[in-house]
Design an enzyme around this catalytic site. Structure first.
Site, mmCIF file in Angstrom:
data_model
loop_
_atom_site.group_PDB
_atom_site.id
_atom_site.type_symbol
_atom_site.label_atom_id
_atom_site.label_comp_id
_atom_site.label_asym_id
_atom_site.label_seq_id
_atom_site.Cartn_x
_atom_site.Cartn_y
_atom_site.Cartn_z
ATOM 1 N N THR A 18 -7.589 -42.415 3.139
ATOM 2 C CA THR A 18 -6.258 -41.901 3.485
ATOM 3 C C THR A 18 -5.429 -43.025 4.108
ATOM 4 O O THR A 18 -5.860 -43.678 5.072
ATOM 5 C CB THR A 18 -6.370 -40.719 4.465
ATOM 6 O OG1 THR A 18 -7.140 -39.683 3.844
ATOM 7 C CG2 THR A 18 -4.991 -40.180 4.831
ATOM 8 N N HIS A 44 -12.145 -41.497 -1.293
ATOM 9 C CA HIS A 44 -10.790 -42.023 -1.140
ATOM 10 C C HIS A 44 -10.581 -42.476 0.300
ATOM 11 O O HIS A 44 -11.334 -42.089 1.204
ATOM 12 C CB HIS A 44 -9.751 -40.967 -1.517
ATOM 13 C CG HIS A 44 -9.790 -39.761 -0.630
ATOM 14 N ND1 HIS A 44 -10.628 -38.689 -0.888
ATOM 15 C CD2 HIS A 44 -9.119 -39.458 0.526
ATOM 16 C CE1 HIS A 44 -10.469 -37.776 0.051
ATOM 17 N NE2 HIS A 44 -9.559 -38.217 0.924
ATOM 18 N N THR A 95 -14.178 -41.483 4.202
ATOM 19 C CA THR A 95 -15.060 -40.419 4.693
ATOM 20 C C THR A 95 -16.203 -40.281 3.694
ATOM 21 O O THR A 95 -16.016 -39.785 2.580
ATOM 22 C CB THR A 95 -14.294 -39.093 4.836
ATOM 23 O OG1 THR A 95 -13.246 -39.270 5.793
ATOM 24 C CG2 THR A 95 -15.225 -37.988 5.304
ATOM 25 N N HIS A 151 -10.086 -45.311 6.641
ATOM 26 C CA HIS A 151 -11.542 -45.335 6.431
ATOM 27 C C HIS A 151 -11.901 -44.450 5.238
ATOM 28 O O HIS A 151 -11.107 -43.591 4.822
ATOM 29 C CB HIS A 151 -12.268 -44.823 7.682
ATOM 30 C CG HIS A 151 -11.964 -43.387 7.980
ATOM 31 N ND1 HIS A 151 -10.848 -42.997 8.710
ATOM 32 C CD2 HIS A 151 -12.602 -42.224 7.627
ATOM 33 C CE1 HIS A 151 -10.813 -41.680 8.796
ATOM 34 N NE2 HIS A 151 -11.869 -41.191 8.144
#
Length: 835
Positions: free
Chosen positions: A799, A797, A720, A718
């Site tokens: 992860t 970004h 953040t 996802h």
């Protein structure tokens, strides 16, 4: 820059000229902003909007409607000041040199023998007040006159040590043809006239600090304005002088006796204004023909009554006869008297002549005493000669330039002076005064004390930066004076010098951050012009002789996009980026890299730093008409009044990022001034914004995507989309804001194109297309006092893994949002929403 508005394009090509066609898809403010950041000097604006022209003019950028080709040709070849309220163009055009002429707007000069000393085949032309007599030269759709003259050179010659006028004027013309036009000085008279007319109508009490001779006509019609200058030279001050003899020195090749008489009378007049704040009758004995009266009458309706056997053509009432002491009874109260009686020497021998001169001096003095002995509201200026005399210690001595320094000087007295203690002054002391002192100013009022005035509007143009003033006292005055227009020298140095040398003095330097003002506009000369109905075609250059214009108590303070606005803020950046830099994207790239954001894909459309603030800091020398502190403050208090335009409000963290980038730029350039300025602006941002950081977060906003084009081994990859530090009771407030932003969040054009190691064993995918919405969301949370975002820059970004992986690059791929949620860190999801 100058903007010349046309309905149709022109076939001819002009140097340093660019065409801009009005963009109908953008509003008037956006068009004005785009025009203001073009890099050429001349902008031909096609299919123009009148509103866009108004916006530019209010910003101090000259923008004129053109109806005919000769109008275009005239305005494109020279610079000018534009009164956009009255639709008057004041040209600053010296092309008249090609007619073998120099020009003056002082009539008295035309009555001298100056043409005997001009360049061969040249003539002198009188053009009237601010070139008003040249209006007939221009049959235009707007009023047009050429305000350019050579009076500055003529007056400089009079006060110089040069005697050869032809060589002097030749040098000045060559200088004018090879150096940048001193545009502020040329437009200053137009500005001062407009400024003081406006202030006198708006304020009951106006104070002016530091006027010089260039303002001697400006204030003739404003007797109520209180002047402060460097003070007079008093009779009692001669005690410091050693005795000398007659020197005899020629100051000017052509006769400037009329100029001296005019200065004497105007000095006396301003003394009267200082005491009584009204216009007097002006009595003059001698000094015919006084052609300079014509000059005075161009500015004010002052009344002159004169006595002289010779004609005085411009006097309101002339008595072609001698004046005797018994005639003093004819002189009324509320007046000034100028006594300039001196018999021509003709063929008299020196001793006989000297005896007559001394007798006339005593007679002149007696006329002055008789005049001042009765009545009220009187000031007298009387011609004197160097001789043993008893004079009132408080009387003012004058020695304005005249054709030859001989033995004459002048004395100003009011009623109180005439009755004051008298002191014996030897002839040699008076010769010492005459030989060594030239009165350089018609304003001889007392110096200004750097203290706040409660009920007055204070004007101090180019008057307070001198280092004989205490710097902290200047700052206190600016901070505390409620109604004022004050200028101080801007710090243009690269080593953050606290003071700089200028001519034969030193000036303190200042930055906007030196002042604690919440209701003052701090701008440039051209930014100030826009607030008084004027604009200019040539902006100030970063020469070192630049000033901050600080306006306190103005009703334009909250009109953020109309005055002292962001017009031209990117112009210097464009000039550099599109001509000298490694790429036209250099500014975007540097701003991201200096904040450790290494994802440069789309950096020119999705930058994480405020370009406005960054450019305002690093290029402040080139454009400080934009009041950055005011812009920050009004946004921080939500008081900015925005008239129109696609106006983007930055999140406070974007401003902080800009300061960090500017600081890095300053270090690379070894620019200590920008380094300090950037630090102080960042401190100011932190002061006016209550910025809190979620560096110890307990909630986060997550975005889950329907498709991830990479391999991953985390449970739910996802984005953040920011972290929060909130109490459980604030969750509904956060949810309400997320719901408000639902449509915009799902409209984001989210893409990814590569993976990288964010740090050891954290393997992530880049995300583009979300920063703009992130900062809008940041602002919404900030206004509700919800702590959102960390102190470090937000780097979007996804992860993918908590292990080392090989970097992958793919074609840019759109990520489709599945749902957006709010989750407690190491806890449960408390809210989610799908499209």
């Amino acid at each position: 820059m100058k903007v010349l508005a046309l309905r149709h394009s022109v076939a001819q090509v002009y140097a340093d000229t660019q065409i801009y066609t009005h963009d109908e898809t953008k509003d008037d403010y956006e068009n004005a902003f785009l025009i203001s950041n073009l890099t050429t000097h001349n902008i031909l604006y096609l299919n123009y909007s009148v509103k866009t022209l108004q916006i530019l003019n209010k910003s101090g950028i000259a923008a004129v409607e053109i109806q005919k080709m000769d109008e275009l040709f005239t305005l494109i070849r020279c610079n000018f000041t534009y009164d956009y309220i009255e639709d008057i163009v004041y040209l600053h055009d010296y092309s008249y040199y090609t007619n073998n002429e120099i020009r003056t707007d002082q009539h008295w000069v035309t009555k001298t023998n100056i043409e005997d000393y001009l360049l061969p085949g040249w003539k002198l032309t009188y053009v009237g007040y601010n070139g008003s007599d040249t209006r007939g030269h221009y049959n235009f759709s707007f009023k047009c006159q050429n305000a350019a003259t050579d009076d500055d050179a003529i007056i400089e010659y009079i006060y110089s040590n040069e005697l050869d006028f032809q060589n002097f004027i030749l040098k000045k013309i060559k200088e004018r043809m090879t150096t940048s036009l001193p545009i502020a000085r040329l437009s200053n008279r137009v500005f001062r006239d407009k400024l003081f007319k406006t202030l006198v109508s708006d304020h009951s009490k106006v104070v002016n600090v530091g006027p010089r001779n260039e303002s001697m006509f400006t204030f003739l019609d404003h007797p109520s304005i209180k002047q402060f200058s460097n003070g007079p030279y008093l009779v009692k001050d001669t005690i410091k002088l050693k005795q000398e003899r007659w020197l005899g020195k020629r100051l000017s090749q052509f006769d400037i006796g009329q100029y001296k008489n005019m200065l004497n009378v105007l000095t006396t007049l301003y003394q009267y204004y200082d005491m009584y704040h009204e216009k007097p009758i002006i009595y003059m004995i001698g000094s015919a023909p006084s052609y300079w009266i014509y000059d005075v009458k161009q500015y004010s309706n002052l009344k002159f009554e004169t006595w002289d056997p010779l004609d005085t053509p411009y006097s309101d009432l002339h008595h072609k006869e001698l004046f005797y002491i018994s005639d003093v009874t004819k002189l009324k109260d509320n007046s000034i008297l100028y006594v300039d009686i001196r018999t021509d020497r003709e063929n008299m021998d020196w001793k006989t002549w000297r005896k007559i001169v001394e007798e006339q001096t005593i007679n002149n003095l007696n006329i002055a005493y008789r005049y001042l002995s009765t009545g009220k509201a009187k000031v007298c200026c009387v011609k004197m000669t160097a001789m043993d005399l008893e004079l009132p210690i408080s009387a003012k001595l004058l020695h304005h330039p005249t054709t030859e320094i001989r033995s004459e000087f002048y004395l100003i007295m009011d009623i109180w002076d005439s009755k004051n203690i008298k002191r014996f002054i030897p002839k040699g002391v008076l010769y010492s005064y005459i030989n060594n002192v030239i009165t350089e100013n018609v304003f001889i009022q007392q110096p200004f004390k750097l203290k706040t005035l409660r009920n007055e509007y204070v004007v101090a143009l180019y008057a307070l930066s001198n280092d004989f003033n205490n710097r902290e006292d200047v700052i206190k005055l600016v901070n505390n004076q409620k109604n004022a227009l004050i200028t101080v020298r801007i710090n243009n140095t690269f080593k953050d010098e606290p003071k700089v040398g200028f001519k034969d003095i030193y000036d303190w330097t200042f930055l906007p951050t030196d002042f604690e003002t919440n209701e003052s506009i701090i701008t440039s000369y051209d930014g100030c012009l826009g607030m008084f109905g004027l604009s200019i075609s040539l902006a100030s250059k970063p020469t070192g002789n630049n000033h901050l214009f600080i306006l306190s108590g103005t009703n334009k303070y909250f009109k953020l996009d109309q005055f002292a606005n962001h017009m031209s803020i990117s112009r210097r950046s464009h000039q550099i980026r599109f001509s000298e830099s490694a790429t036209s994207y250099s500014g975007y790239i540097f701003r991201d890299l200096s904040n450790n954001n290494f994802n440069l894909i789309g950096t020119n459309v999705e930058n994480s730093v405020s370009g406005h603030v960054y450019n305002a800091l690093i290029y402040y020398r080139y454009n400080y008409s934009f009041d950055l502190k005011r812009w920050i403050y009004l946004h921080s208090t939500n008081k900015a009044s925005i008239e129109g335009g696609r106006y983007y409000e930055h999140a406070p963290i974007e401003l902080i990022y800009a300061c960090r980038s500017a600081r890095e730029f300053a270090r690379l350039q070894d620019d200590l001034t920008v380094l300090r300025y950037s630090n102080e602006i960042e401190n100011y941002i932190n002061k006016v914004y209550s910025i809190t950081y979620a560096d110890d977060p307990n909630y986060f906003i997550g975005i889950k995507f329907k498709n991830i084009p990479y391999e991953y081994d985390v449970k739910v990859p996802h984005l953040t989309f920011g972290v929060l530090n909130i109490s459980n009771s604030m969750v509904p407030d956060v949810v309400a804001i997320l719901k408000k932003f639902k449509s915009e969040l799902f409209r984001m054009d989210v893409t990814t194109s590569y993976t990288y190691m964010l740090s050891d064993e954290i393997y992530v995918a880049n995300v583009s297309g979300v920063l703009s919405t992130y900062f809008k969301l940041y602002n919404a949370f900030y206004k509700e006092q919800i702590t959102f975002g960390q102190s470090r820059m937000f780097i979007p970004h996804i992860t993918l893994s908590f292990s080392d992986k090989k970097v992958v690059r793919i074609d840019s791929t759109r990520l489709n949002i599945d749902f957006i949620y709010l989750r407690k860190i190491k806890g449960d999801t408390v809210f989610d929403m799908a499209e």
